[in-house]
Design an enzyme around this catalytic site. Sequence first.
Site, PDB file in Angstrom:
ATOM      1  N   CYS A 126      28.304  -1.509   0.600  1.00 19.90           N
ATOM      2  CA  CYS A 126      28.720  -2.862   0.189  1.00 19.90           C
ATOM      3  C   CYS A 126      28.278  -3.077  -1.255  1.00 19.90           C
ATOM      4  O   CYS A 126      27.194  -3.613  -1.526  1.00 19.90           O
ATOM      5  CB  CYS A 126      28.094  -3.896   1.128  1.00 19.90           C
ATOM      6  SG  CYS A 126      28.621  -5.595   0.800  1.00 19.90           S
ATOM      7  N   CYS A 186      28.221   3.189   8.509  1.00 21.70           N
ATOM      8  CA  CYS A 186      29.284   4.078   8.974  1.00 21.70           C
ATOM      9  C   CYS A 186      30.531   3.256   9.272  1.00 21.70           C
ATOM     10  O   CYS A 186      30.460   2.235   9.964  1.00 21.70           O
ATOM     11  CB  CYS A 186      28.822   4.826  10.224  1.00 21.70           C
ATOM     12  SG  CYS A 186      30.135   5.795  11.023  1.00 21.70           S
ATOM     13  N   CYS A 209      71.371 -14.715  43.341  1.00 20.03           N
ATOM     14  CA  CYS A 209      71.078 -14.979  44.744  1.00 20.03           C
ATOM     15  C   CYS A 209      69.911 -15.943  44.889  1.00 20.03           C
ATOM     16  O   CYS A 209      69.345 -16.409  43.911  1.00 20.03           O
ATOM     17  CB  CYS A 209      70.790 -13.668  45.470  1.00 20.03           C
ATOM     18  SG  CYS A 209      69.280 -12.859  44.901  1.00 20.03           S
ATOM     19  N   CYS A 261      62.153 -17.991  48.882  1.00 15.20           N
ATOM     20  CA  CYS A 261      63.555 -18.390  49.041  1.00 15.20           C
ATOM     21  C   CYS A 261      63.789 -19.706  48.328  1.00 15.20           C
ATOM     22  O   CYS A 261      63.046 -20.680  48.521  1.00 15.20           O
ATOM     23  CB  CYS A 261      63.891 -18.525  50.530  1.00 15.20           C
ATOM     24  SG  CYS A 261      65.565 -19.157  50.844  1.00 15.20           S
TER      25      CYS A 261
END
Length: 480
Positions: free
Chosen positions: A371, A380, A447, A462
């Site tokens: 940094c 790492c 359906c 249904c």
Amino acid sequence: MNIFEILRNIIVRMLQILLNKREITNCLSVYVKSNTGSTLSLQVDPTWDIKNVKEIIAPQLGFSADEVKIIFAGKELGDAITLNECDLGQKTILHAVRSRRKQLKQPDNGSLAEEEADSEETYRAISESLLEGETETSPQISEDKAPKKPPPRAQFFVYCSQCSKLCNGKLRVRCGTCRGGAFTVHRDPECWDDVLKSHKVRGHCESQEIPCVANPVERDPPFAEFYFKCAEHPSQGEEDYAVGLNLVKVNFKDVPCLACTETTSPILVFPCEAGHVTCLDCFRDFCQSRLGERQFVSTDDLGYTLSCPVGCRDSFIEEAHHFRLLPKDLYDRYQRFATEEFVLQQGGVLCPQPGCGMGLLVEPECRRVQCQSGCGYVFCRQCLQGYHLGECLPESGATTSENLQQFSVDPNRAAEAKWDESTRTTIKITTKPCPKCRTATERDGGCMHMVCTRAGCGFEWCWVCQIAWSTECMGAHWFG
């Protein structure tokens, strides 16, 4: 200077003094800018009409009152319109131009008469047309007996950098070519796209002696450029503008918040098809929760943003200034996270040292990262621990997350908290709930065998019986 010009100047000055001696009970300071470069400062009474204003400014501009045309917010103002109807603020700028001579026409009785160029109709602001698209037009059973309510006044909300808060705003328009304010639109904006997107509405520009054109070859009229001004502080000139928050609206439909079910105003309406509604407090909680979980979405076109909390498709907030509704510390966090996400999308990495978080752009094959512009920590790239040789080891200890209030949405509340009130009835008529999870389901043909598409459910039922799908349903009414 001859004697005639001296007498003329004396009479003009006396007339101006007499007109300015009107008793002004509610003083309003405005500026009048002409296309010749002159700018006049006036103290007026909001109850005056435009004809009074013309009589005051015409001698100072060297015109007669009949030759002056006053333009404000994309409209030419008729003589009978009062300043109150225009909803002017302190230090508002009006534009005065010299109108063309009125042409004579031959009426039916054979005598010559002047063709009126100015309309005496009530002034209708360009902002009102945007509100009409959101107002319901449901039929009334007894329209004559029911008392007529005044239509809601168009009201916009902006984020004002000068006030540093959510403020009431006003819609304004100028020429998109020369950016002059002496501009009249050919039609009112009909939707938010007309206002937020360019090249939607054309108009006529009189800001210069030679009218502007969008295409000099074909002489196309210029496009309008809409913008917003803050209504809570005096205007600082034509370059003083605020950012319009099109998702913040007045809750004139009394829609409850999808999270707390309270009915408040103003509200935020998400740009989804259903138009889900949340109060501003719950919107702040929603943003805070998503920030704590790093659940904002970074997009190429819209930046760091959020979608509807219900999970609706195509509901991202396009204008990032809506997140200015957050407290300063949360908005600073939003900006920091947005920057970090941009760095990560560009292949970069963030310094893992606590208190640093510097964004670093490094080569893809580089494993050892330092940094350099921040704390100097060397780490790492793969495991974000201190730099080491050999394979990376699993990180010891779990990271703790911030203890923030989770933002949850009840599906039943979300079904009611919709900006479009007409969808309530539509949902009740055209949908049925899943017998297992109660998710509203719409049948678009086929359906009667339904399969719930909600994640984690998948219940087969249904449509006719609204029970679990069985061979009896298949034999009795599989296809109706």
